[in-house]
Motif scaffolding. Structure first.
Motif, PDB file in Angstrom:
ATOM      1  N   ALA A   1       0.827  -1.217   0.000  1.00 31.97           N
ATOM      2  CA  ALA A   1       0.000   0.000   0.000  1.00 31.97           C
ATOM      3  C   ALA A   1       0.853   1.256   0.000  1.00 31.97           C
ATOM      4  CB  ALA A   1      -0.952  -0.006   1.193  1.00 31.97           C
TER       5      ALA A   1
ATOM      6  N   ARG B   1       3.260   2.013   1.778  1.00 32.43           N
ATOM      7  CA  ARG B   1       3.486   2.552   3.124  1.00 32.43           C
ATOM      8  C   ARG B   1       4.126   1.569   4.090  1.00 32.43           C
ATOM      9  NH1 ARG B   1      -1.444   5.195   6.733  1.00 32.43           N
ATOM     10  NH2 ARG B   1      -0.319   5.349   8.727  1.00 32.43           N
TER      11      ARG B   1
ATOM     12  N   ASP C   1      -5.269  -0.323  10.332  1.00 34.49           N
ATOM     13  CA  ASP C   1      -5.621  -0.079   8.932  1.00 34.49           C
ATOM     14  C   ASP C   1      -5.974  -1.401   8.272  1.00 34.49           C
ATOM     15  OD1 ASP C   1      -5.987   1.167   6.495  1.00 34.49           O
ATOM     16  OD2 ASP C   1      -3.852   1.406   6.053  1.00 34.49           O
TER      17      ASP C   1
ATOM     18  N   THR D   1      -6.002  -2.710   4.244  1.00 31.52           N
ATOM     19  CA  THR D   1      -5.700  -2.342   2.863  1.00 31.52           C
ATOM     20  C   THR D   1      -5.688  -3.604   2.008  1.00 31.52           C
ATOM     21  OG1 THR D   1      -4.129  -1.176   1.438  1.00 31.52           O
ATOM     22  CG2 THR D   1      -3.210  -2.467   3.255  1.00 31.52           C
ATOM     23  N   GLU D   2      -5.242  -3.501   0.765  1.00 33.73           N
ATOM     24  CA  GLU D   2      -5.192  -4.654  -0.135  1.00 33.73           C
ATOM     25  C   GLU D   2      -3.836  -4.742  -0.803  1.00 33.73           C
ATOM     26  OE1 GLU D   2      -8.207  -5.119  -3.019  1.00 33.73           O
ATOM     27  OE2 GLU D   2      -9.809  -5.521  -1.574  1.00 33.73           O
ATOM     28  N   HIS D   3      -3.451  -5.982  -1.132  1.00 39.30           N
ATOM     29  CA  HIS D   3      -2.230  -6.225  -1.894  1.00 39.30           C
ATOM     30  C   HIS D   3      -2.469  -7.454  -2.757  1.00 39.30           C
ATOM     31  CE1 HIS D   3       2.034  -6.072  -2.850  1.00 39.30           C
ATOM     32  NE2 HIS D   3       2.098  -7.390  -2.642  1.00 39.30           N
TER      33      HIS D   3
END
Length: 506
Positions: free
Chosen positions: A9, A11, A81, A83-85
């Motif tokens: 992401a 980050r 958090d 998120t996606e990967h």
């Protein structure tokens, strides 16, 4: 799966692997925006998985993030958090330098009662906050209790948690949780509750002080363990000391008798500080635990996981556990005088009606519920699976109203995904209208699924019908990948090879 140094992401930079399990891998990573360490949970790739299982894995990860985000408590791992990967959800969580209670027990075997009381008091506070937020954890066990290097205790892994306003994503008829730490009512199919979390925490603390779970370990036969848990069979403590009466209350088979997290925190604090417990908690564990209806033993054996696939247990309500034959005989005996009295009253009424020329209006005979023998129940189940998967239409007629509620089309579609059914553990009647059976399903791609089912049957005019179906234990065995094809040589390549060989000879 990602590698060390991967940036997620844009980050989160992966540093090293902290652990792995059936669902995915947990990494230590650096949040390059806020310059802090974080723990990142990444799902295993779902390529090649059954679409339903892949979707369930994604939803489970999203649920964990959503529910854990509700809970902000110093004794629960926080989720920062989601998120996606590579199209898969990634959970970014608080990083706690720690070891799980399971890892510590693997080395120490057991711990001192006052130390266990300190661990329990902190975990109880986290559960209290979760319950106030409407969240039931459902999988409290030593592996989900983290012992921080700073002395803190935190619960983690809300992957199968349930919230009052959450939509369940686990399959209907599957049991959720880890068998050795399930509350008896959950093992019998009841819905999860705050009380079931308190039992699981009690089983976890019992394991920490005694060195093994209260109903024994799942070393060979998961189904036998599940029966002991459902029956409330608990081994008396030997090393718990002053913690014993507290464990007694936590492991009560009646969920309403278990302490609230707030009450439990006070009790455990008293144990940890050496203060006396109230007199009401002075009875030893063996005197206070209520053992409910025992399950008749049988020789069913659960096949251990193969190929790295672990036991899968998910949840759904089923009918209450069967009553003992003695209880049934007692009930019938109690009803007999009432029936005789009722027949006498009917006779008097008939005489009165005859004298008033109303004898043609005879009372309707009382119907008596049909009771099937264990042999008949087992035969019904054997006949049912003998029809599948080739004759789902005929098998459909053997189902009761609850299972028919799924719809004929859905039923046919389910069995269309199965190429073979084999019964590897014959049906065994375990009580009043209840049968256990082990089956192996083969899917078109060669995947084999071994399942133990608890079937509830209802009486019918002709034969009993299968009305409920709960999977008690399931294992998936994936076939090995096919060998790589041997490369074939063209005639031109063979000719060139002969010329090269001839040139070498010259």
């Amino acid at each position: 799966m990602s590698e060390i140094g991967t940036l997620l992401a844009g980050r989160y930079r992966l540093q090293r692997q902290l652990g792995s399990g059936g669902m995915g891998v947990v990494w230590l990573a650096t949040d390059e925006l806020l310059h802090r360490p974080v723990a990142v949970k990444q799902l295993h790739a779902t390529h090649g998985m059954d679409p339903r299982a892949a979707d369930e894995a994604r939803q489970r990860a999203m649920r964990e993030g959503r529910l854990a985000a509700r809970l902000q408590h110093p004794n629960a791992i926080a989720v920062h958090d989601v998120t996606e990967h590579d199209g898969l959800p990634v959970l970014v969580m608080e990083y706690l330098p720690s070891r799980s209670l399971a890892d510590v027990l693997a080395e120490q075997h057991r711990m001192a009662p006052d130390v266990v009381a300190v661990i329990g008091s902190q975990a109880a506070q986290a559960l209290g906050a979760a319950h106030q937020a409407g969240i039931v954890h459902r999988d409290i066990k030593p592996g989900n209790v983290l012992l921080g290097d700073d002395g803190s205790v935190k619960i983690t892994d809300f992957g199968i948690s349930h919230a009052a306003d959450d939509i369940a994503v686990t399959r209907t008829g599957i049991l959720s949780g880890t068998p050795a730490y399930l509350a008896p009512e959950i093992a019998r199919g009841s819905a999860p509750s705050p009380g079931s979390d308190m039992y699981s925490l009690g089983a976890t603390l019992y394991t920490a002080v005694e060195g093994l779970p209260p109903s024994g370990e799942d070393t060979e036969n998961s189904l036998a363990l599940l029966h002991r848990v459902a029956a409330g069979v608990i081994r008396p403590t030997e090393h718990a000391g002053s913690l014993g009466p507290v464990l007694d209350r936590m492991l009560d088979t009646n969920p309403n008798q278990r302490p609230t997290p707030e009450r439990l925190h006070a009790m455990l604090h008293a144990v940890a500080s050496g203060q006396p417990l109230p007199a009401e908690f002075a009875a030893p564990l063996g005197d206070r635990t209520q053992v409910i209806g025992r399950i008749p033993g049988h020789t069913t054996t659960v096949v251990p996981p193969q190929g790295g696939h672990g036991t899968r247990l998910d949840s759904a309500p089923v009918a209450a556990w069967d009553e003992s034959p003695e209880r049934q005989r007692s009930t019938r005996a109690t009803r007999r005088p009432l029936i005789l009295a009722a027949l006498a009253a009917v006779a008097i009424l008939l005489i009165a009606l005859a004298t008033t020329r109303l004898s043609s209006e005879d009372p309707t005979p009382t119907s008596v519920a049909r009771t099937a023998s264990p042999a008949e129940l087992e035969r019904v189940v054997s006949d049912y699976y003998a029809l599948l998967p080739q004759h789902p239409g005929n098998a459909w007629t053997r189902l009761g109203p609850q299972l028919r509620a799924q719809g004929h089309q859905t039923y046919d579609a389910t069995w269309a995904q199965v190429t073979d059914v084999a019964v590897f553990s014959p049906p065994v009647a375990t009580g009043n209208n209840t049968v256990h059976v082990g089956i192996e399903l083969t899917q078109p791609d060669g995947t084999r699924i071994k399942e133990f089912h608890q079937l509830g049957l209802v009486a019918d005019d002709s034969a009993p019908l299968i009305n409920t179906d709960t999977v008690l234990h399931a294992e998936t065995i994936t076939p090995p990948p096919p060998p790589a094809p041997t490369p074939t040589r063209t005639k031109e390549q063979e000719g060139k090879g002969e010329e090269d060989k001839k040139g070498e000879d010259d």
